[in-house]
Design an enzyme around this catalytic site. Structure first.
Site, short mmCIF file in Angstrom:
data_model
loop_
_atom_site.label_atom_id
_atom_site.label_comp_id
_atom_site.label_asym_id
_atom_site.label_seq_id
_atom_site.Cartn_x
_atom_site.Cartn_y
_atom_site.Cartn_z
N HIS A 2 11.89 0.92 1.61
CA HIS A 2 10.81 1.54 0.82
C HIS A 2 11.16 2.99 0.47
CE1 HIS A 2 7.79 -1.30 3.03
NE2 HIS A 2 8.11 -1.82 1.84
N ARG A 37 5.33 -10.09 9.15
CA ARG A 37 6.42 -9.67 10.05
C ARG A 37 5.86 -9.08 11.34
NH1 ARG A 37 8.94 -6.46 5.34
NH2 ARG A 37 10.09 -8.02 4.17
N GLU A 45 7.29 2.77 -7.80
CA GLU A 45 8.73 2.63 -7.56
C GLU A 45 9.48 2.37 -8.87
OE1 GLU A 45 7.17 0.06 -4.50
OE2 GLU A 45 8.97 0.43 -3.32
N LYS A 58 11.05 -9.32 -11.32
CA LYS A 58 10.00 -8.51 -11.95
C LYS A 58 10.67 -7.52 -12.88
CE LYS A 58 7.16 -8.42 -7.83
NZ LYS A 58 7.02 -7.59 -6.67
N GLY A 62 -2.75 0.91 1.61
CA GLY A 62 -2.92 2.36 1.76
C GLY A 62 -3.72 2.99 0.62
#
Ligand code: ADP
Length: 398
Positions: free
Chosen positions: A179, A238, A381, A14, A330
């Site tokens: 993260h 996960r 980010e 990306k 979130g």
């Protein structure tokens, strides 16, 4: 300065090109299926979209196609590569070596390679991306920004596993957390909104991967992911925390190898495993609304685990001034935020339903006067990586 941000995965890449004068995104895109049949580059300059289908056998080729797209006479956004002032790379695992973002140097490359064994799936493509850029843009400064770096401030009692201590000494087996770029960004923003740099903030990054962090005075003091991103919350696929004895039990019953068991824990568990519906929370919410009991159980289990971590981290910091929700789930799921906060009245949390119903915007969702305030703060980010990279490039110029 224009800053290119690269995030290399094993078969995908990306990118975003920022104009740091106003932090706008000039172009972004995605290369998919690197090394596989049907590889493609989807390039988005501004609001348009260009799809380039070409054989992309490796990350070198992927990067060179991205650079070609960015400088193309038709759909490019810069005239030539010299206009790109710096390149920032997301690097998954910095081990104990990196507690902040760094300029890429030969010594840093050696240290990155030494950390491969901690993240054998993630670090090699990150390294390939850096090496490809170094080849194609040898005079452009590059920086590495680590998912683990922000959590390097954790105290030993939070990061040590209760295993024979030699495993930490010999192999660096400990909690690292991930993260970090996102937890750093949203906790800094929450501290600004609170007007309190020393605030105690619990950040919940709830996306496909999910983790919670306890941030006190701007420093991470605990986080739910561990040596790898498998620990902590149940996620899309996960398992998160389980009794480690389950591994031996299931491997015996089902005749699985350790590799197969690891595949189950990473790819077939989490909310996908419980619901049997999907790893995408939107599909699970739809199924639960339609009466699917396992889908409802998956959502209830997820919310319960987030609530338990919030309780634990309030204890770790002797209180919490704010809770932050970020990432896909979130930022967007009002029902999930409501379910998590429903059991947090002991922290003095009362949501304002109208505010909680908004999606994807920065907003406080608690009623005025709530003892612990709850915010939704969209994460970014890539922008953090761009900012860090520019700061490093400018320092190098001085
Ligand atoms: P990652 O970057 O880890 O791949 P994201 O932060 O983009 O993940 O989050 C992706 C997840 O967010 C999706 O799997 C989806 O479950 C969830 N999500 C996104 N939008 C919504 C929504 N409107 N309602 C519920 N869940 C959502």
């Amino acid at each position: 300065m224009k800053a290119l941000v690269i995030n290399c995965g094993s078969s995908s890449l990306k990118y975003q090109l920022f104009d740091m004068a106003d932090e706008s995104v000039l172009a972004k895109g995605l290369v998919e299926r690197i090394g596989l049949p049907g590889s493609v580059l989807i390039h988005r300059p501004g609001d348009s979209k260009v799809e380039i289908q070409e054989e992309i056998p490796n990350h070198d080729k992927a990067i060179s196609l991205v650079l070609r797209a960015l400088t193309d006479a038709g759909h490019g956004v810069v005239k030539n590569l010299a206009e790109i002032g710096c390149v920032g790379h997301r690097v998954v695992h910095g081990g104990e070596t990196f507690s902040g973002s760094v300029a890429i140097t030969p010594a840093v490359m050696e240290a990155l390679k030494a950390n491969i064994e901690l993240a054998p799936l993630h670090n090699p493509p990150n390294i390939m991306g850096i090496e490809a850029c170094a080849k194609l843009m040898p005079n452009t400064p590059q920086a590495g920004v680590f998912d683990t770096a922000f959590h390097q401030t954790m105290p030993a009692e939070a990061y040590i596993y209760a295993l024979p201590y030699e495993y930490y000494e010999r192999y660096k087996v400990r909690r690292y957390g991930f993260h970090g770029t996102s937890h750093r960004f949203v906790s800094q923003r929450a501290a600004e909104l609170l007007g309190a740099p020393d605030a105690k903030i619990i950040t919940c990054h709830l996306g496909n991967g999910a983790s919670v962090a306890a941030v006190k005075g701007g420093k991470s003091v605990d986080t739910s992911m561990g040596l790898t991103p498998l620990e902590g919350l149940a996620m899309g696929t996960r398992s998160g925390d389980i009794d480690p004895a389950i591994l031996e039990f299931i491997m015996g019953k089902e005749g699985l190898t350790i590799g197969e068991m690891s595949g189950v824990l990473n790819k077939k568990s989490g909310v996908l495993g419980i619901s049997g519906v999907s790893s995408d929370f939107r599909d699970i919410e739809t199924a639960a609304d339609g009466g699917n009991q396992r889908a409802k159980l998956a959502l209830d289990r997820f919310a319960y685990a987030v609530r338990k971590y919030i309780g634990a981290y309030a204890a770790a910091m002797d209180g919490a001034d704010a809770i932050v929700f970020t990432a896909g789930l979130g930022e967007n799921s009002a029902p999930m935020r409501a379910a998590i906060c429903a059991g947090l009245t002991f922290l003095g949390i009362e949501l304002e339903p109208e505010k909680n119903s908004r999606r994807g915007e920065e907003i406080e969702i608690t009623k005025a006067g709530s003892k612990t305030r709850v915010f939704v703060i969209p994460t970014n980010e890539e922008l953090v990586i761009a900012r860090d990279t520019v700061a490093i490039a400018e320092k190098a110029e001085q």
